[in-house]
Design a protein around this motif. Structure first.
Motif, PDB file in Angstrom:
ATOM      1  N   PHE A 281      55.030  44.261 111.455  1.00 25.57           N
ATOM      2  CA  PHE A 281      54.482  44.274 110.375  1.00 25.57           C
ATOM      3  C   PHE A 281      55.396  43.012 109.745  1.00 25.57           C
ATOM      4  O   PHE A 281      56.403  43.308 109.437  1.00 25.57           O
ATOM      5  N   ASP A 282      54.151  42.157 108.784  1.00 26.70           N
ATOM      6  CA  ASP A 282      54.841  41.453 107.311  1.00 26.70           C
ATOM      7  C   ASP A 282      54.260  41.686 106.156  1.00 26.70           C
ATOM      8  O   ASP A 282      52.758  42.038 106.147  1.00 26.70           O
ATOM      9  N   ARG A 283      55.114  41.664 105.284  1.00 25.70           N
ATOM     10  CA  ARG A 283      54.552  41.523 103.809  1.00 25.70           C
ATOM     11  C   ARG A 283      55.079  40.267 103.300  1.00 25.70           C
ATOM     12  O   ARG A 283      56.696  40.570 103.147  1.00 25.70           O
ATOM     13  N   VAL A 284      54.361  40.101 102.523  1.00 25.80           N
ATOM     14  CA  VAL A 284      54.780  38.996 101.215  1.00 25.80           C
ATOM     15  C   VAL A 284      54.042  39.363  99.461  1.00 25.80           C
ATOM     16  O   VAL A 284      53.528  39.981  99.331  1.00 25.80           O
ATOM     17  N   ASN A 285      55.382  39.456  98.476  1.00 22.75           N
ATOM     18  CA  ASN A 285      54.902  40.265  97.713  1.00 22.75           C
ATOM     19  C   ASN A 285      55.761  39.183  96.480  1.00 22.75           C
ATOM     20  O   ASN A 285      56.594  38.647  96.804  1.00 22.75           O
ATOM     21  N   ILE A 286      54.400  38.427  95.324  1.00 29.05           N
ATOM     22  CA  ILE A 286      55.125  37.642  94.277  1.00 29.05           C
ATOM     23  C   ILE A 286      54.370  38.006  93.448  1.00 29.05           C
ATOM     24  O   ILE A 286      52.918  38.362  92.848  1.00 29.05           O
ATOM     25  N   PHE A 287      55.870  39.143  91.955  1.00 33.85           N
ATOM     26  CA  PHE A 287      55.186  39.393  90.603  1.00 33.85           C
ATOM     27  C   PHE A 287      56.329  38.339  89.577  1.00 33.85           C
ATOM     28  O   PHE A 287      57.017  37.862  89.927  1.00 33.85           O
ATOM     29  N   GLY A 288      55.346  38.000  88.512  1.00 31.79           N
ATOM     30  CA  GLY A 288      55.708  37.367  87.787  1.00 31.79           C
ATOM     31  C   GLY A 288      55.191  38.464  86.300  1.00 31.79           C
ATOM     32  O   GLY A 288      53.897  38.064  85.565  1.00 31.79           O
ATOM     33  N   SER A 309      49.279  41.371 103.587  1.00 32.35           N
ATOM     34  CA  SER A 309      50.187  41.850 104.902  1.00 32.35           C
ATOM     35  C   SER A 309      49.393  41.839 105.609  1.00 32.35           C
ATOM     36  O   SER A 309      48.003  42.126 105.587  1.00 32.35           O
ATOM     37  N   ARG A 310      49.497  41.954 106.503  1.00 27.85           N
ATOM     38  CA  ARG A 310      49.102  42.886 108.506  1.00 27.85           C
ATOM     39  C   ARG A 310      50.042  43.717 109.385  1.00 27.85           C
ATOM     40  O   ARG A 310      51.393  43.874 109.188  1.00 27.85           O
ATOM     41  N   ASP A 335      46.626  50.443 121.677  1.00 28.46           N
ATOM     42  CA  ASP A 335      47.527  49.748 120.517  1.00 28.46           C
ATOM     43  C   ASP A 335      46.853  48.927 120.182  1.00 28.46           C
ATOM     44  O   ASP A 335      47.817  47.582 119.500  1.00 28.46           O
ATOM     45  N   THR A 336      45.560  48.591 119.631  1.00 33.52           N
ATOM     46  CA  THR A 336      45.308  47.195 119.306  1.00 33.52           C
ATOM     47  C   THR A 336      44.512  47.276 118.315  1.00 33.52           C
ATOM     48  O   THR A 336      43.520  46.759 117.093  1.00 33.52           O
ATOM     49  N   GLU A 337      44.747  48.436 117.207  1.00 26.55           N
ATOM     50  CA  GLU A 337      45.046  49.473 116.012  1.00 26.55           C
ATOM     51  C   GLU A 337      46.044  48.447 115.088  1.00 26.55           C
ATOM     52  O   GLU A 337      46.328  47.768 115.350  1.00 26.55           O
ATOM     53  N   GLY A 338      45.393  48.398 113.922  1.00 26.87           N
ATOM     54  CA  GLY A 338      45.784  47.456 112.926  1.00 26.87           C
ATOM     55  C   GLY A 338      45.551  46.703 112.195  1.00 26.87           C
ATOM     56  O   GLY A 338      44.022  47.790 111.292  1.00 26.87           O
ATOM     57  N   GLY A 339      45.440  46.152 111.097  1.00 28.68           N
ATOM     58  CA  GLY A 339      45.065  45.398 110.012  1.00 28.68           C
ATOM     59  C   GLY A 339      45.323  44.187 109.437  1.00 28.68           C
ATOM     60  O   GLY A 339      46.891  43.938 109.118  1.00 28.68           O
ATOM     61  N   GLU A 340      45.226  43.717 108.184  1.00 31.08           N
ATOM     62  CA  GLU A 340      45.614  43.579 106.920  1.00 31.08           C
ATOM     63  C   GLU A 340      44.610  43.582 105.425  1.00 31.08           C
ATOM     64  O   GLU A 340      43.583  43.578 105.523  1.00 31.08           O
ATOM     65  N   THR A 341      45.699  43.139 104.867  1.00 31.34           N
ATOM     66  CA  THR A 341      45.359  43.616 103.011  1.00 31.34           C
ATOM     67  C   THR A 341      45.843  42.236 102.186  1.00 31.34           C
ATOM     68  O   THR A 341      47.408  41.619 102.835  1.00 31.34           O
ATOM     69  N   GLU A 342      44.943  42.566 101.300  1.00 29.52           N
ATOM     70  CA  GLU A 342      45.619  41.546  99.985  1.00 29.52           C
ATOM     71  C   GLU A 342      45.241  41.603  98.681  1.00 29.52           C
ATOM     72  O   GLU A 342      43.911  42.149  98.769  1.00 29.52           O
ATOM     73  N   TYR A 369      40.683  41.674  95.904  1.00 32.38           N
ATOM     74  CA  TYR A 369      41.483  42.536  97.187  1.00 32.38           C
ATOM     75  C   TYR A 369      40.448  42.105  98.349  1.00 32.38           C
ATOM     76  O   TYR A 369      39.276  42.771  98.270  1.00 32.38           O
ATOM     77  N   ALA A 370      41.275  42.345  99.371  1.00 29.55           N
ATOM     78  CA  ALA A 370      40.519  42.955 100.662  1.00 29.55           C
ATOM     79  C   ALA A 370      41.143  43.374 101.888  1.00 29.55           C
ATOM     80  O   ALA A 370      42.688  43.454 101.122  1.00 29.55           O
ATOM     81  N   PHE A 371      40.259  43.649 102.177  1.00 30.17           N
ATOM     82  CA  PHE A 371      40.697  44.916 103.540  1.00 30.17           C
ATOM     83  C   PHE A 371      40.212  44.357 104.470  1.00 30.17           C
ATOM     84  O   PHE A 371      39.335  44.350 104.542  1.00 30.17           O
ATOM     85  N   GLU A 372      40.872  44.961 105.948  1.00 30.82           N
ATOM     86  CA  GLU A 372      40.014  44.671 107.029  1.00 30.82           C
ATOM     87  C   GLU A 372      41.004  46.041 107.973  1.00 30.82           C
ATOM     88  O   GLU A 372      42.328  45.948 108.203  1.00 30.82           O
TER      89      GLU A 372
END
Length: 744
Positions: A281-288, A309-310, A335-342, A369-372
């Motif tokens: 798991f990793d996530r990048v967040n930027i807010f201004g 995030s993925r 264990d091939t479940e999972g996803g990504e979103t932004e 917004y994108a989601f998989e």
């Protein structure tokens, strides 16, 4: 002689005019010249009172020269000013100095919203360190994660398994978080784009009683507000077990610019989790955020954020596979479940005093917004060769606008606050998909594929009449929806559409029995919308099922350092939404009712030690099924959460937190039970100079617990027959992490 008489008469009339009651205008700020909202202003002589707005401004009536005004806000030193002649001709600016939060100084009748004040106390004593903790600040709300950390949390509140947001409205700075007609489930609310250290205020309410909240606000609503400025810059690094890492930076951009603030926050997170197959798991967040005040104290703020995030996931595993030893609690069937979103957000907000008695607030927002998501709930039940993995995917754009006008007036001798609003939201979703897949690579079959367009236009009006210690607040809300869906799997193009309008009345009563004892009775009708694909396929039936609710409760300070709140409540739903594991979607069910008790308290032992507890008892049943067959799956009967917190004692801060959820039915006849759990977390921090070091432990006593559970029928590859039983995601075991932060 006549001239002398005329001069004397004018002087007397002038003196009379000066002694007549007049309005006073003022502004309240902190030591950094930042406006303070919800400060209480009270005239000792005329007994008139007011609260400061978001801009820090206030207007108070019935003042004369020599009157004394008390200005106070919990967490700040109270000031008393004596009015002189010049105060009637200019804006009074008052600076409040921050000090230790003292619960004994809280007077319930002086608070604009006692519930929000309690949440401000909780934020002060237990600062947020994750978006999950932000949701847990709501008394009685329990969450669970079941997809590798990247998927939105499952939410429980007032006897609801809300799934990811079907019965709670969530917003950030007036921008909605809930996704209508989402690929994974109605109301899906992914709050992970919120950096917790940027949260300034949490406003919440339970039940369908609030005219300014519409869709999904049946069990309640949560509004997060971000900070307008940073007190200081900071950078921090957190690292711990399971290859967990979090880095955070908070930076002021306009430190010494008068009437302007700007800052940026950046966050990176990574975690493999305790699983046999790492979740990667990793996530990048930027807010201004940029905030500016005009010479007339109008306020404009602009926020922009991006999050991506993925993750991989081990999914929900069957209990039988753990019992027979074929996998461990942290193993996987697929264990091939999972996803990504932004998600990318832009939000512009404007606040203005139109006149002395009228305030205007509006915000306009845009989100991309994108989601998989890849899931496998039933393994080999439907497809014994390839397995039952599904893909849920969408790409969405959201446009919206909210406008509110608050007008203070008098109806005869009765003070009246009239709040009216208009809102608009449109969701354009392309290629919303449900497919049968193999190994996250091959699409075996498109089950659903289409484009949808959903529009909501709303208006509301709320009137609050004040009769001394008694207030009555009737309200009315109107919502119009248009649903449009184009099915790409049909050979010929055809758009299916439906429209629906709903009126939601509310009626609330408040009685300030004493300065520190308030009784309330709230009643109202709310709704949650159905998925566009369901609406058009049902030809407009069950589009906006209603929720009917009533709350009777009180907020009480029996002791100077103790605040207690108690509520008895009832809620009836025309249509329940139930999570369907084999499809990974939420589908409509029948009528349900819930009733219960909420109880909570906050106690301050001294300047630095606080105790809090919140519990909810609930009876939740379907009204259309026979007794014994009418349980609502996963509806919790009893939850309790709380803890002991240390706030800045000789540089030390920290706390011991706990949460408990009781055993609950996993299916309609309660033959399958989702096991409850009691989890304890601990954290400790020490600050010296500009450095803070600390550590946190999740699941202090290393309890085996199931974070999320479902009664699902599944079949393993080596099984001849399917089995219906508990499938679960294991809760985090003992998990320690350390943090170092530097402020400058």
């Amino acid at each position: 002689m006549n001239l002398i008489k005329l001069t004397t008469l004018l002087a007397v009339l002038g003196g009379i005019a000066m002694t007549q009651a007049q309005q006073i205008k003022g502004k309240i700020t902190d030591a950094k010249n930042q406006p303070l909202e919800a400060a209480y202003i009270y005239n000792f002589n005329s007994k008139s009172h007011a609260h400061s707005s978001e801009n820090g401004l206030f207007i108070i009536d019935n003042n004369t020269k020599g009157d004394s005004l008390k200005i106070g806000l919990l967490g700040y030193a109270t000031k008393v000013i004596v009015l002189n002649t010049s105060n009637f001709n200019e804006i009074i600016t008052t600076v409040l100095e921050e000090k230790v939060f003292q619960l004994d100084e809280m007077v319930l009748t002086e608070e604009l919203n006692p519930v929000s004040t309690i949440s401000r106390l909780d934020l002060n004593t237990n600062p947020l360190n994750s978006s999950q903790e932000a949701l847990r600040k709501i008394p009685g709300l329990v969450i669970g994660q079941h997809a590798g950390g990247g998927k939105a949390e499952q939410i429980f509140l007032r006897g609801f398994d809300i799934d990811h947001g079907t019965d709670i409205s969530i917003s950030v700075d007036g921008m909605p978080v809930n996704m209508v007609s989402h690929a994974h489930g109605q109301g899906y609310s992914d709050l992970h784009f919120l950096i917790p250290e940027t949260v300034n205020k949490i406003d919440f309410g339970k039940g369908p009683y609030y005219a300014n909240h519409g869709n999904f606000a049946t069990a309640g609503y949560i509004d997060f507000s971000t900070k307008d400025y940073l007190k200081e810059n900071s950078i921090s690094v957190t690292a711990g077990q399971f290859n967990s890492l979090r880095t955070l930076g908070l930076f002021n951009l306009l430190e010494n610019t008068k009437n302007q603030n700007a800052y940026i926050a950046a966050e990176y997170m990574a975690n493999d989790g305790p699983y046999v197959s790492p979740q990667n798991f990793d996530r990048v967040n930027i807010f201004g955020k940029y905030v500016a005040f005009s010479p007339n104290n109008d306020k404009i703020s602009v926020t922009a954020s991006h999050f991506t995030s993925r993750w991989d996931a081990s999914g929900q595993i069957p209990q039988r596979s753990v019992d027979d030893g074929s996998i461990t609690r942290f193993g996987a069937i697929d264990d091939t479940e999972g996803g990504e979103t932004e998600r990318t957000n832009v939000n512009v907000e404007f606040n203005k005093y139109i006149s002395n008695n009228t305030r205007f607030k509006t915000n306009a927002f845009y989100s991309h917004y994108a989601f998989e998501l890849y899931s496998n709930f039933t393994f080999f039940l439907e497809d014994p060769i390839n397995g039952d993995q599904i893909k849920q995917k969408e790409d969405r754009q959201i446009f919206g606008l909210n406008t509110t006008i608050v007008h203070d007036a008098n109806l005869g001798d009765t003070p009246l606050t009239l709040t009216s609003g208009l809102g608009f939201r449109q969701d354009r979703v392309g290629d919303i998909e449900l497919s049968h897949t193999l190994n996250r690579k091959t699409v075996l079959e498109n089950i659903q594929l289409g484009d949808l367009n959903e529009t909501n236009v709303n208006a509301f009006v709320n009137a609050e009449f004040e009769f001394g210690k008694f207030r009555i607040a009737p309200a009315l809300r109107l919502d119009y929806f248009k649903f449009l869906y184009s099915d790409q799997l049909q050979s010929e193009y055809k758009s299916l559409s439906e429209t629906k309008t709903i009126v939601s009345p509310k009626l609330n009563f408040y009685w300030d029995v004493k300065d520190n004892y308030q009784v309330f009775l709230k009643s109202g009708i709310g709704f949650h919308s159905n998925d566009t694909r369901v609406v058009v396929s049902n030809q407009g039936k069950d589009v906006l099922p209603r929720a009917y609710g009533v709350d009777l409760g009180d907020i009480w300070k029996p002791l100077p350092n103790l605040v207690v709140n108690t509520t008895l409540w009832y809620l009836f739903l025309e249509q329940e939404f139930v999570y369907v594991g084999d499809a990974g979607i939420v589908e409509p069910s029948g009528k349900t009712e819930r009733y219960g008790l909420d109880f909570g308290f906050r106690y301050q032992f001294n300047d630095w030690l606080f105790l809090d507890t919140d519990l909810t008892l609930t009876h939740a049943r379907s009204t259309e099924d026979p007794k014994g067959q009418n349980y609502i799956p996963l509806a919790p009967n009893f939850t309790v959460a709380g803890g002991l917190s240390v706030n800045d004692w000789k540089g030390f801060s920290g706390g011991l937190r706990y949460r408990f959820i009781d055993d609950r039915p996993a299916n309609e006849d309660n033959s399958i039970v989702a096991e409850g759990y009691f989890i304890t977390d601990f954290n400790a921090n020490y600050s010296f100079d500009n450095i803070t070091i600390g550590f946190a432990i999740e699941n202090l006593f290393d309890v085996d617990w199931n974070e999320t559970q479902f009664a699902t029928e599944s079949r393993l590859q080596n099984e001849a027959q399917s089995v219906e039983e508990i499938h679960f995601t294991p809760g985090t075991p003992f998990f320690i992490k350390g943090t170092i932060a530097y402020r400058f």
